[in-house]
Design an enzyme around this catalytic site. Structure first.
Site, short mmCIF file in Angstrom:
data_model
loop_
_atom_site.label_atom_id
_atom_site.label_comp_id
_atom_site.label_asym_id
_atom_site.label_seq_id
_atom_site.Cartn_x
_atom_site.Cartn_y
_atom_site.Cartn_z
N SER A 1 0.92 -1.17 0.02
CA SER A 1 0.08 -0.12 -0.02
C SER A 1 0.91 1.09 0.07
O SER A 1 1.91 1.15 0.48
CB SER A 1 -0.84 0.06 1.19
N TYR B 1 -2.78 -0.85 10.29
CA TYR B 1 -2.81 -1.44 8.85
C TYR B 1 -1.64 -1.05 8.20
O TYR B 1 -0.87 -1.76 7.37
CB TYR B 1 -3.97 -0.86 8.33
P1 NDP Z 1 -11.77 -5.77 -0.90
O1 NDP Z 1 -12.10 -5.88 0.36
O2 NDP Z 1 -12.36 -5.12 -1.95
O3 NDP Z 1 -11.45 -7.31 -1.61
C1 NDP Z 1 -10.61 -8.13 -0.68
C2 NDP Z 1 -10.49 -9.56 -1.53
O4 NDP Z 1 -9.67 -10.49 -0.56
C3 NDP Z 1 -11.88 -10.42 -1.33
O5 NDP Z 1 -11.72 -11.28 -2.73
C4 NDP Z 1 -11.84 -11.26 -0.46
O6 NDP Z 1 -12.65 -12.23 -0.57
C5 NDP Z 1 -10.43 -11.46 -0.01
N1 NDP Z 1 -10.22 -11.59 1.19
C6 NDP Z 1 -10.40 -10.96 2.29
N2 NDP Z 1 -9.96 -11.53 3.51
C7 NDP Z 1 -9.13 -12.61 3.14
C8 NDP Z 1 -8.68 -13.72 3.75
N3 NDP Z 1 -8.41 -13.51 5.19
N4 NDP Z 1 -8.25 -14.54 3.02
C9 NDP Z 1 -8.39 -14.82 1.70
N5 NDP Z 1 -9.03 -13.91 1.20
C10 NDP Z 1 -9.50 -12.72 1.64
O7 NDP Z 1 -10.14 -5.26 -0.82
P2 NDP Z 1 -9.33 -4.66 -2.30
O8 NDP Z 1 -9.36 -5.31 -3.44
O9 NDP Z 1 -9.72 -3.00 -1.87
O10 NDP Z 1 -7.62 -4.76 -1.61
C11 NDP Z 1 -6.99 -5.70 -2.03
C12 NDP Z 1 -5.49 -5.50 -1.51
O11 NDP Z 1 -5.15 -4.13 -1.69
C13 NDP Z 1 -5.53 -5.46 -0.13
O12 NDP Z 1 -4.29 -6.22 0.46
C14 NDP Z 1 -5.39 -4.09 0.39
O13 NDP Z 1 -4.83 -3.89 1.51
C15 NDP Z 1 -4.64 -3.61 -0.79
N6 NDP Z 1 -4.95 -2.22 -0.98
C16 NDP Z 1 -6.10 -1.52 -1.31
C17 NDP Z 1 -6.25 -0.30 -1.28
C18 NDP Z 1 -7.58 0.40 -1.90
O14 NDP Z 1 -7.61 1.39 -1.81
N7 NDP Z 1 -8.49 -0.67 -2.09
C19 NDP Z 1 -5.24 0.65 -1.18
C20 NDP Z 1 -3.92 0.16 -0.73
C21 NDP Z 1 -3.92 -1.30 -0.71
P3 NDP Z 1 -13.85 -12.79 0.51
O15 NDP Z 1 -14.92 -11.69 0.33
O16 NDP Z 1 -14.27 -13.99 -0.04
O17 NDP Z 1 -13.26 -12.99 2.02
#
Ligand code: NDP
Length: 246
Positions: free
Chosen positions: A141, A155
Site C-alpha cells: 500500500s 494497517y
Molecule cells: P476488498 O476488500 O475489496 O477485497 C478483498 C478480497 O480479498 C476479496 O476477494 C476477499 O474475499 C478476499 N479476502 C479478504 N480477507 C481474506 C482472507 N482472510 N483470506 C483470503 N482472502 C481474503 O479489498 P481490495 O481489493 O480493496 O484490496 C486488495 C488488496 O489491496 C489488500 O491487500 C489491500 O490492503 C490492498 N490495498 C487496497 C487499497 C484500496 O484503496 N482498495 C489501497 C492500498 C492497498 P472474501 O470476501 O471471500 O473474503
C-alpha cells in the site's frame, strides 16, 4: 502468443476488488489462474466464469489467509491442478481504521495474520513450486511508505512489513531467477475503499489526479511485473496511487 501463455498464477483474495481485476488481467494475458477467497463463493465463481467465458482457465479455492494450513493447501492445489506454478500474487488483505490507542489486540493480530503471516506462508509454500522466470508479487500500500493521515497505523505497519519482506526475499531468490516485487496501491475504488460516499471527497483532495484509481489501473502494473518485460525489476516497490505519496 500472449505474454503469459503456459504460465500459472495464484492470486490470493481474487474474488472481488483488486484481486479479481488482477486474476482477470493475468488470464487475459494468457495465464491459467487460481484464486482464493474466504466468504464469497458466488463472486469467486463469477470471476472463474468470466475468465472461462473469455477462453481462459481458472479455479477458485476457499482459503482464509489467516489459516496457514489452508493457504499451504491452496498453493499445492493450484500447482497440482494446473501442473505448475509461476506467479504468486499476495493480494488478500484486510483493513481496520482506528488510532493505535483504539486498536484492539484482536484486530491487530488479525491484521498481521492475514496481511503479513498469510503472505509469508503462501510464499514458503509457493517457493516449492516456482522456478526460473517466476514472479512473486506482493500487494502492499502507499500507506506502507508514507502515512498521510491518522487512524491507519496498525494497517499501514502491515504494509511496511510487506515492503521490507519483499526487499529481503528478493535478495534470497533472485539467484534462482525469481523476482519479488511490491505493488503499492493508493486509493482504489473497491468495497474496502469506495470511490464514492463518506470520506471519498476528502481523499480526492490528497490525490493529484483527483479521483480514486480503477482496479484495472492497478492490475495493469501487476501484469507488467508478471510479464517477461519486467525481468530486471526486483525488490522494488512500485506505487500506483495517482500521486498521493508524491
Ligand atoms: P476488498 O476488500 O475489496 O477485497 C478483498 C478480497 O480479498 C476479496 O476477494 C476477499 O474475499 C478476499 N479476502 C479478504 N480477507 C481474506 C482472507 N482472510 N483470506 C483470503 N482472502 C481474503 O479489498 P481490495 O481489493 O480493496 O484490496 C486488495 C488488496 O489491496 C489488500 O491487500 C489491500 O490492503 C490492498 N490495498 C487496497 C487499497 C484500496 O484503496 N482498495 C489501497 C492500498 C492497498 P472474501 O470476501 O471471500 O473474503
Amino acid at each position: 502468443m500472449s505474454k503469459l501463455t503456459n504460465k500459472v498464477a495464484l492470486v490470493t483474495g481474487g474474488s472481488r476488488g483488486i484481486g479479481a481485476a488482477i486474476a482477470k488481467r493475468l488470464a487475459a494475458d494468457g495465464a491459467s489462474v487460481a484464486l482464493t477467497y474466504t466468504k464469497g463463493k458466488e463472486p469467486a465463481d463469477a470471476v472463474v466464469k468470466a475468465i472461462e467465458a473469455a477462453g481462459g482457465k481458472a479455479l477458485a479455492i476457499q482459503a482464509d489467509s489467516a489459516d496457514a494450513d489452508a493457504v499451504t493447501k491452496a498453493v499445492n492445489q493450484a500447482a497440482k491442478h494446473f501442473g505448475r506454478l509461476d506467479i504468486l500474487v499476495n493480494n488478500a488483505g484486510i483493513a481496520a481504521g482506528s488510532t493505535l490507542e483504539a486498536t484492539s489486540l484482536e484486530d491487530f493480530d488479525r491484521l498481521y495474520a492475514v496481511n503479513v503471516r498469510g503472505t509469508f506462508v503462501a510464499i514458503q509454500a509457493a517457493l516449492k513450486h516456482i522456478g526460473d522466470g517466476g514472479r512473486i508479487i506482493n500487494i502492499g500500500s502507499c500507506l506502507g511508505e508514507r502515512v498521510a493521515f491518522p487512524g491507519v497505523t496498525a494497517y499501514s505497519s502491515t504494509k511496511g512489513a510487506i515492503k521490507i519482506l519483499t526487499q529481503g526475499l528478493s535478495r534470497e531468490v533472485g539467484g534462482r531467477g525469481i523476482t519479488v516485487n511490491n505493488v503499492q496501491p493508493g486509493p482504489i475504488d473497491t468495497d474496502m475503499n469506495p470511490g464514492k460516499g463518506d470520506g471519498a471527497a476528502g481523499m480526492h483532495a490528497m490525490i493529484p489526479i483527483g479521483r480514486h484509481g480503477h482496479v484495472d489501473e492497478l492490475a495493469a502494473m501487476v501484469a507488467f511485473v508478471a510479464s517477461p518485460d519486467a525481468s530486471f525489476a526486483n525488490g522494488a516497490s512500485l506505487t500506483v496511487d495517482g500521486g498521493t505519496n508524491a
